[in-house]
Each structure stands twice: as C-alpha cells, then as structure tokens.
Design a protein around this motif. Structure first.
Motif, PDB file in Angstrom:
ATOM      1  N   GLU A 136       4.929  -1.675   0.969  1.00 44.38           N
ATOM      2  CA  GLU A 136       4.737  -0.760   2.103  1.00 44.38           C
ATOM      3  C   GLU A 136       4.440  -1.560   3.370  1.00 44.38           C
ATOM      4  OE1 GLU A 136       4.653   2.361   3.188  1.00 44.38           O
ATOM      5  OE2 GLU A 136       5.514   3.196   1.371  1.00 44.38           O
ATOM      6  N   THR A 137       4.967  -1.087   4.478  1.00 44.79           N
ATOM      7  CA  THR A 137       4.734  -1.771   5.751  1.00 44.79           C
ATOM      8  C   THR A 137       4.105  -0.875   6.807  1.00 44.79           C
ATOM      9  OG1 THR A 137       6.980  -1.248   6.487  1.00 44.79           O
ATOM     10  CG2 THR A 137       6.651  -3.363   5.359  1.00 44.79           C
ATOM     11  N   GLY A 138       4.115   0.419   6.581  1.00 48.10           N
ATOM     12  CA  GLY A 138       3.562   1.334   7.572  1.00 48.10           C
ATOM     13  C   GLY A 138       2.044   1.341   7.567  1.00 48.10           C
ATOM     14  N   ARG A 169      -0.144  -5.193   7.221  1.00 45.80           N
ATOM     15  CA  ARG A 169       0.001  -3.795   7.600  1.00 45.80           C
ATOM     16  C   ARG A 169      -1.034  -3.384   8.642  1.00 45.80           C
ATOM     17  NH1 ARG A 169       0.304   0.051   2.375  1.00 45.80           N
ATOM     18  NH2 ARG A 169       0.540   1.598   4.051  1.00 45.80           N
TER      19      ARG A 169
END
Length: 645
Positions: A136-138, A169
């Motif tokens: 995940e990057t958000g 992140r």
C-alpha cells in the motif's frame, strides 16, 4: 416513576379508535407478538409503569398495553406469546448525536483504542497496521488517538516521532475528539504545508518555537488530511454494517448521524432487509462557510434519499437536518473551544493567568444567523456544534435576534459543555434543546491536570451542567458522539445520574485508577427518569417524531428494549450499579434485531435471526479489541489526559 398500575388496562386499540374507558377488548386486532409478565415502563406523559404487564404488537405497532388478562383478546393462532419472566421493558433508545460510519470504519481499520501510549507503543501499533498492508502507498488513517494522554507522557508531539516508522507512506492519526489530526512529514509534503503556510479560516497549523509545523493540524486545518484519506479503504456499507451490529446490541433503535454527506449505504441495507435502526442524518460539509451551497445540497439529498413518513415495520432514512460547527474542543492542547474569557496559561511560577487565546470560532453571530435562517426557510432543521460558553452565547444571541418562534426540532445545540450562568435560562425561553453527552460529567482524563488548569476553577465548576439546564426548562436529548467515546448508553445514564464513573465498567475513566473515582463536582445529577427521557421521549421530541417513537403507547411503533435488571428499581439496581445493566432484546418495529446469548426465554427463531445478522462477514471480521471499548492496556502513568469532544 410516578405511578404504577397493576391489574389495570391502560388503553385498548380497536381498529383506528382508542377505547377508554374500556368495556370490551374483543375488537383488539390479532397480535403478531404478545409479551406477558413484564414490568413495562411506558414513559408516557403520566410516567406509567405496568407491573406484571402485557404488551401486544401488530404489524410493528403497539396495539395493547395493560395486564395479560386485558390484552388476551389480541391472541390468535399465529400470535407468539413471550413470557418475560418479570424482566423490565423500556422504549427503544434514541441517540441524537452519533457518527456511525466513522465508528464502523474505526472498528474495521487501524485503531489506537483510546490508549495512553508512549512513543514506542504508539509506533508499535501503527507499524503492525502498516505491516498488514504490504504494497500500500496511500495515506494510512489511524483513529482513536488519546492526544492529551500522549502529550502527558511524551511532551509536545512532533512529526519526527512518526517519521521513525518503517514506511514511506503518509500517516494521519485522528484524535479521538475528531477535531485534530497528527501527521508525519510525508503527509505535510503531500499537502504542501510548510512554515510559510498560513492558518486557514477556522483552523490552526501547529508550530514549534522555530515556526516549523509540528504535524498537528487543528479544526479546519485537518480537512485536507481527511480528503487525502478518503474512505480509508473501507466502504460506507461495510462501515454501516459494523456500526449496526453495535447499535442493536446496545438497545439503540433510532439515531441522528451528526455529520454526513450523500451516500447510499442505508438504501442498500434497507433493500436487503438488514437496516436495523431508524436513521436521521445531518447533512454537512466540514469547514465550509458556503451556506447557499450547503443548504442547496441538503435539499437535494432530502429529495432523493429521504424515505418520507416513518413506517413502523420498515426502518428508513430521514435527511432533514443540516450540521454546522461554531467552534472546536476544550482541552488544553487544542484550545479551540470558543470562550468568553481566554484560556489560562502557566505564568512560570506555578500560577495560571489569563492568556491571549479565546479559542477558534468558526463563524461570527451574523454568519450563524444566516445559516440558521437559510436552513429553516428551506424547511430543514439545524444541528449546531457549540462547546465553549462564547460559542453557545453566539448561537443563543443569533436565535434571539431572529425574533421568531422555534419548534424543539428547529435548532439543536450539540454539546453546550460550558454555559455562562446568565445563559442557562435562555434555552427554554427560546425553545432550543441541548444535545448532551451525559458520560462527559465524570472525573476523566479530559478534565484532569493541564486541562483543568487551563480552564480554571470557576469554569470547571459549571461544565456539563445537565441537571441545572434541565431545571431551567431546557429540553435535554442525549447524544453519545460515538466514536468520540465508546458506545455504552447505560454507563452514560449512570454518569448522568451520579456525575461519576464506575470502576467496574471498563468504558469508564473510573476504571483507570483511584484519581478518577468519585464525583466530578457538586453540581446535581439528573433523576433516573429525566436521564432516560433524554434517550427516549425528549430525543423523539427533538426529532419531531413523538407521534411514532420514544414511548410505549398504543398506536406507537414497537421499538423496545428488554433489560437484564430494572433500571428504575433502586433496590435491585442501586446508583453505583446503574452502569452494569445489559440489553437482552432489542426490537425495532416489532422485529427482534438482537438477542443476548444468555437469554433462555426468547423464541429460538429470534435468537437465530440475531445470530444471522451477526454472522455477516463484515461483523465477524472485526477484531474484538476494535469494538472500541476503552482499553487500559498501554496506559503507562498515574496522571492521565484523555480525549475531548
């Protein structure tokens, strides 16, 4: 309760005609369900209790309240007769200030669970959440952050504390009061917030002694983080399903979602037959002063989503309120509640003297008048957040200057935690209710130490003056503000009556240690009846729905709760045990939506339906610790600060 009727029929419903006094009940409609042998607290205008009573339900509506003999003509071949074994029945509980979708997302997401944490402990919780989402990057949104408690242990927070996390992140940590967010450097970079960024109207960017952003964003300054976080990867319908599971377990049958934009979660759940609460919603846009747009959007949502008239056996959604914030929250680290006199500051020699900060008003009196006028003229009602005594006075002044008569449903002031003595009588005179959170009237982390000193003894002597306001003619309706606090209505009722927590209830601050045991102050508590009416009849009056909900009377909806021990029986339930009651059955429009697993007197098919609702994969996926009861694990010092509102 003021009157008890035994072996007496109160009313008889024959077709569409009330029969009183009663000659014969032969014309009673055949009931779907008949409860017998219960103690029924009707909360009608006479405060009537029926001992060894019966209650008949037909098509989701109450058709008889009285003795078993009087209601027996309602029994037919298909009637389910349920022996309550003397258990008490009260009207379904109404929560007029709650955030169910936010609470659902908190239960399904990354939560700090109200713990008072060291830096290392906080990072450990967040790192575990990050590690569960590889790739995940958000932005990771983390909730239920005890900001005041964190500050007590760690000193003023700074983004550098979060930058040590093993991630690239962006991070946003929402304080449990929901009014400020703690972010790391990556988030500030994405939002282009630097030392040169000005504070937005109605907001504040936290800065250190050198003028650099600390990572704390107060009030309207936190809006961009919320937008960046979006739905946190948790859909509104999943969040709604999670919230409903808790609401029905706690006996809550009607809610007012205190801030929400357009969504279709309730529409979908109703179509599936899984909407288990009546939903009123406040349309709102956090931080916006574009009043024409807000009201126009609220009208459009009402046209497209409002279910219309309430239906007994088909809970729906009502969009008839607009939400607006006039200020922020009271605790010392935020100081965004709008006050008549400034917050006190440490002079450096142990004394606290007036400073220069009066809080963060979100609007002036003319703007408040404008939003009230536009909302009421559009045929809608307005729900105003006002915490500090200056914010409360601004609303009262605006309403008074409008020189018009208000219905109880027109204007509601949510919280009114600090009210000037001279303003106490004005609510009743103007017809403006207060939506109060009883549980805030306990010795608690958010009233302790620096928070208490920044307000000073005079202001502390008049916080949460619920009984005083009631005695001055104010209509008090209850609002939990969940997930600002755990969802625990019987704890709230207990604190409303006693003005102190319960050491044996883990949701109470009194369970944190001896410094939080005992009364908050010497202000009077509410009577048991007034406190419960805030969750029933007074709440229904505020929602302009007294004809349908709020009491157990013939012709009203069969929204009811069966409880383990009789709330009104002071011998069976002394004051110190009021917070330890539990719900055995919740019924909405004659439909059982929750049964406690310990019950043996309820029909097997009701238990099966409750189990079916709770077997939803979303409900089963909730981590037990994320139900959002207060956790004491991780609280590491003897002097605690907590959340605000």
């Amino acid at each position: 309760m003021t009157s008890t009727f035994n072996k007496l029929l109160l009313v008889c419903f024959a077709g569409t005609t009330l029969c009183e006094p009663l000659v014969s009940c032969a014309a009673l409609p055949i009931a779907d369900t008949l409860f017998v042998n219960g103690t029924i607290h009707t909360l009608d205008t006479g405060s009537t209790t029926v001992v060894d009573g019966a209650l008949a339900i037909t098509n989701g509506t109450i058709t008889c309240v009285g003795t078993e003999v009087a209601c027996k003509p309602a029994v037919g071949n298909s009637t389910k007769v349920v022996d309550l074994n003397g258990k008490a029945v009260i009207p379904g509980l109404i929560d007029t200030h709650i955030h169910p979708i936010d609470a659902g997302r908190a239960m399904l997401g990354c939560s700090l669970r109200f713990q008072q944490l060291t830096q290392d402990a906080l990072r450990k919780v967040i790192q575990a959440c990050l590690d569960r989402q590889p790739g995940e990057t958000g932005l990771l949104m983390v909730t239920e952050f005890d900001r005041e408690g964190f500050t007590t242990i760690n000193g003023p927070g700074n983004k550098a504390m979060l930058d040590l996390l093993n991630t690239t992140r962006p991070i946003g940590i929402v304080a449990s009061n929901q009014h400020n967010v703690f972010v790391n450097s990556k988030t500030l970079q994405l939002l282009n917030i630097t030392r040169d960024t000005p504070d937005p109207p109605g907001g504040r960017i936290g800065r250190d002694s050198k003028g650099e952003p600390t990572g704390f964003l107060e009030e309207n300054a936190s809006g961009p983080v919320r937008e960046l976080g979006g739905d946190r990867g948790i859909s509104q319908i999943d969040a709604s399903i999670a919230a409903l599971a808790q609401l029905r377990q706690k006996g809550i049958t009607t809610i007012l979602d205190a801030l929400q934009g357009r969504h279709d979660a309730w529409t979908k759940l109703k179509a599936q037959g899984d909407l288990t609460v009546r939903v009123f919603t406040c349309f709102g846009v956090f931080g916006s002063l574009d009043f024409p747009s807000i009201v126009a959007q609220a009208q459009d949502v009402k046209k497209t989503l409002d279910s219309g008239a309430l239906v007994a056996n088909a809970p729906g959604q009502i969009w008839r309120h607009v939400k607006f914030f006039t200020d922020g929250v009271l605790p010392e680290v935020s100081q965004s509640g709008f006050l008549l006199e400034p917050y006190l500051v440490d002079s450096g020699n142990g004394t606290w003297v007036p400073g220069k900060n009066f809080g963060i008003p979100n609007s002036n009196q003319s703007q408040i008048m404008e939003i009230i006028t536009r909302t009421l003229d559009a045929g809608l009602n307005i729900h105003l957040h006002a915490v500090g005594d200056a914010a409360v006075r601004s609303v009262l002044n605006a309403a008074e200057a409008m020189n018009r008569t208000f219905r109880p449903s027109d204007i509601g002031i949510a919280h009114a935690e600090l009210v000037a003595v001279d303003d106490r009588q004005r609510f009743g005179k103007l017809g403006i209710p207060v939506i109060a959170s009883y549980q805030w009237a306990q010795k608690a982390t958010y009233w302790a130490d620096l928070n208490e000193k920044a307000l000073g003894p005079e202001r502390m002597s008049r916080v949460e003056a619920h009984a005083v306001l009631n005695d001055q003619g104010t209509l008090l309706a209850y609002g939990s503000d969940w997930p600002v606090d755990p969802l625990d209505p019987f704890l709230a009722l207990s604190i409303g009556v006693n003005r102190q927590g319960d050491p044996q209830n883990r949701n109470s601050h009194a369970s944190f240690g001896p410094q939080f045991v005992g009364r908050l102050d010497q202000l009077p508590g509410l009577s048991r009846e007034v406190a419960l009416r805030g969750m029933t009849t007074a709440a229904a009056k505020y929602l302009d729905s007294s004809d349908s909900i709020g009491s157990l009377e013939v012709g009203k909806f069969a929204d009811l709760v069966v409880i383990d021990r009789d709330y009104f029986d002071e011998a069976a339930v002394p004051n110190e045990q009021l917070a330890r009651n539990k719900v055995l059955l919740t019924m909405v429009g004659g439909r059982p939506v929750f049964t406690d697993n310990s019950t043996t007197f309820l029909p097997a098919e009701w238990v099966a339906e409750s189990d079916r609702l709770n077997s939803n994969p979303v409900v089963k996926s909730i981590s037990p610790g994320n139900i959002l009861s207060r956790a004491v694990t991780g609280r590491a010092c003897g002097s605690h600060f907590g959340h605000a509102h």
